[in-house]
Design a protein around this motif. Structure first.
Motif, short mmCIF file in Angstrom:
data_model
loop_
_atom_site.label_atom_id
_atom_site.label_comp_id
_atom_site.label_asym_id
_atom_site.label_seq_id
_atom_site.Cartn_x
_atom_site.Cartn_y
_atom_site.Cartn_z
N UNK A 39 36.30 -4.52 63.10
CA UNK A 39 37.33 -5.24 62.36
C UNK A 39 36.63 -6.04 61.28
N UNK A 40 36.96 -5.75 60.02
CA UNK A 40 36.35 -6.47 58.90
C UNK A 40 37.43 -6.89 57.91
N UNK A 41 37.38 -8.16 57.52
CA UNK A 41 38.26 -8.69 56.48
C UNK A 41 37.47 -8.68 55.18
N UNK A 42 38.11 -8.16 54.13
CA UNK A 42 37.43 -7.99 52.86
C UNK A 42 38.13 -8.79 51.77
N UNK A 43 37.36 -9.42 50.92
CA UNK A 43 37.91 -10.17 49.80
C UNK A 43 38.41 -9.23 48.71
N UNK A 74 42.63 -8.62 48.84
CA UNK A 74 41.75 -8.17 49.89
C UNK A 74 42.38 -7.15 50.80
N UNK A 75 41.65 -6.84 51.85
CA UNK A 75 42.09 -5.83 52.80
C UNK A 75 41.46 -6.11 54.16
N UNK A 76 42.00 -5.44 55.17
CA UNK A 76 41.44 -5.51 56.52
C UNK A 76 41.18 -4.09 56.97
N UNK A 77 39.97 -3.84 57.44
CA UNK A 77 39.59 -2.52 57.95
C UNK A 77 39.47 -2.60 59.46
N UNK A 78 40.12 -1.67 60.14
CA UNK A 78 40.00 -1.56 61.58
C UNK A 78 39.61 -0.13 61.91
N UNK A 79 38.54 0.03 62.67
CA UNK A 79 38.13 1.36 63.15
C UNK A 79 38.04 1.27 64.66
N UNK A 80 38.66 2.21 65.34
CA UNK A 80 38.71 2.19 66.79
C UNK A 80 38.33 3.57 67.34
N UNK A 81 37.32 3.60 68.20
CA UNK A 81 36.96 4.82 68.91
C UNK A 81 37.81 4.86 70.17
N UNK A 82 38.55 5.94 70.32
CA UNK A 82 39.41 6.15 71.49
C UNK A 82 38.94 7.42 72.18
N UNK A 83 39.40 7.70 73.39
CA UNK A 83 38.93 8.90 74.09
C UNK A 83 39.11 10.20 73.29
N UNK A 84 40.16 10.27 72.48
CA UNK A 84 40.41 11.50 71.72
C UNK A 84 39.77 11.52 70.35
N UNK A 94 41.78 0.30 48.28
CA UNK A 94 42.43 -0.98 48.59
C UNK A 94 41.87 -2.10 47.73
N UNK A 95 40.56 -2.12 47.52
CA UNK A 95 39.95 -3.21 46.77
C UNK A 95 40.19 -3.09 45.27
N UNK A 96 40.31 -1.88 44.77
CA UNK A 96 40.58 -1.69 43.34
C UNK A 96 42.03 -2.03 43.01
N UNK A 97 42.94 -1.74 43.94
CA UNK A 97 44.37 -1.86 43.63
C UNK A 97 45.01 -3.13 44.17
N UNK A 98 44.23 -4.07 44.68
CA UNK A 98 44.80 -5.32 45.16
C UNK A 98 43.87 -6.47 44.82
N UNK A 99 44.44 -7.62 44.62
CA UNK A 99 43.66 -8.83 44.38
C UNK A 99 43.56 -9.67 45.65
N UNK A 154 40.17 6.35 64.95
CA UNK A 154 41.26 5.98 64.04
C UNK A 154 40.76 4.84 63.16
N UNK A 155 40.92 5.03 61.86
CA UNK A 155 40.54 4.01 60.89
C UNK A 155 41.80 3.61 60.13
N UNK A 156 42.02 2.31 59.99
CA UNK A 156 43.16 1.78 59.23
C UNK A 156 42.63 0.82 58.19
N UNK A 157 43.18 0.91 56.97
CA UNK A 157 42.86 -0.05 55.92
C UNK A 157 44.18 -0.65 55.47
N UNK A 158 44.31 -1.94 55.71
CA UNK A 158 45.55 -2.66 55.37
C UNK A 158 45.31 -3.52 54.15
N UNK A 159 46.19 -3.38 53.16
CA UNK A 159 46.10 -4.26 52.00
C UNK A 159 47.34 -5.14 51.96
#
Length: 137
Positions: A12-16, A64-74, A57-62, A77-82
């Motif tokens: 989980x990383x929050x980006x400016x 920031x964004x939050x990146x979440x990457x989760x390893x699951x049994x299958x 996300x960083x180019x198209x928003x002022x 999954x990576x999500x980038x929220x702006x």
């Protein structure tokens, strides 16, 4: 596929906003998390697709964004929220302009390489996500 015992399974990383130095930082953190994950080339694909989504996300928003990457049994999954409000529709892949250098290829790559992907509107922003099953790329 979920990695070795004690290996982190969530990032989980929050980006400016507009901080493109965050792209290699996210890539490095993801690489460390996926060190023992997936078949040959799977973590490379995950890094590439994550880099594309984070850059978008960083180019198209002022804001920031939050990146979440989760390893699951299958798989992974990576999500980038702006946090861009007032979007005129959700983004989708488009054919890049031939002489436009490297711009416009992010979602085309995600569509081509991810096992599944999508975009979800969250009122104040959106989440662009992808999943990989971790098999050989």
């Amino acid at each position: 596929m979920a990695g070795e015992p004690g290996q982190p399974t969530r990032l989980l990383k929050k980006l400016g906003g507009a901080d493109l130095t965050a792209v290699p930082e996210v890539r490095h953190a993801l690489r460390a998390m996926l060190r023992k994950w997936g078949g040959p080339g799977a973590s490379d694909v995950a890094e590439l697709l994550t880099s594309e989504l984070v850059t978008n996300a960083l180019i198209h928003t002022e804001h920031g964004a939050v990146v979440t990457a989760t390893v699951v049994p299958d798989g992974l999954r990576v999500e980038v929220r702006d946090y861009v409000s007032g979007l005129a529709g959700l983004p989708g892949p488009s054919v890049p302009i031939a002489d436009d250098g490297t711009h416009g290829r992010g979602l085309v790559l995600v569509q081509a390489l991810a096992d599944s992907w999508g975009v979800e509107d969250h009122g104040v922003g959106k989440v662009v996500w992808f999943e990989l099953d971790g098999g050989a790329a």
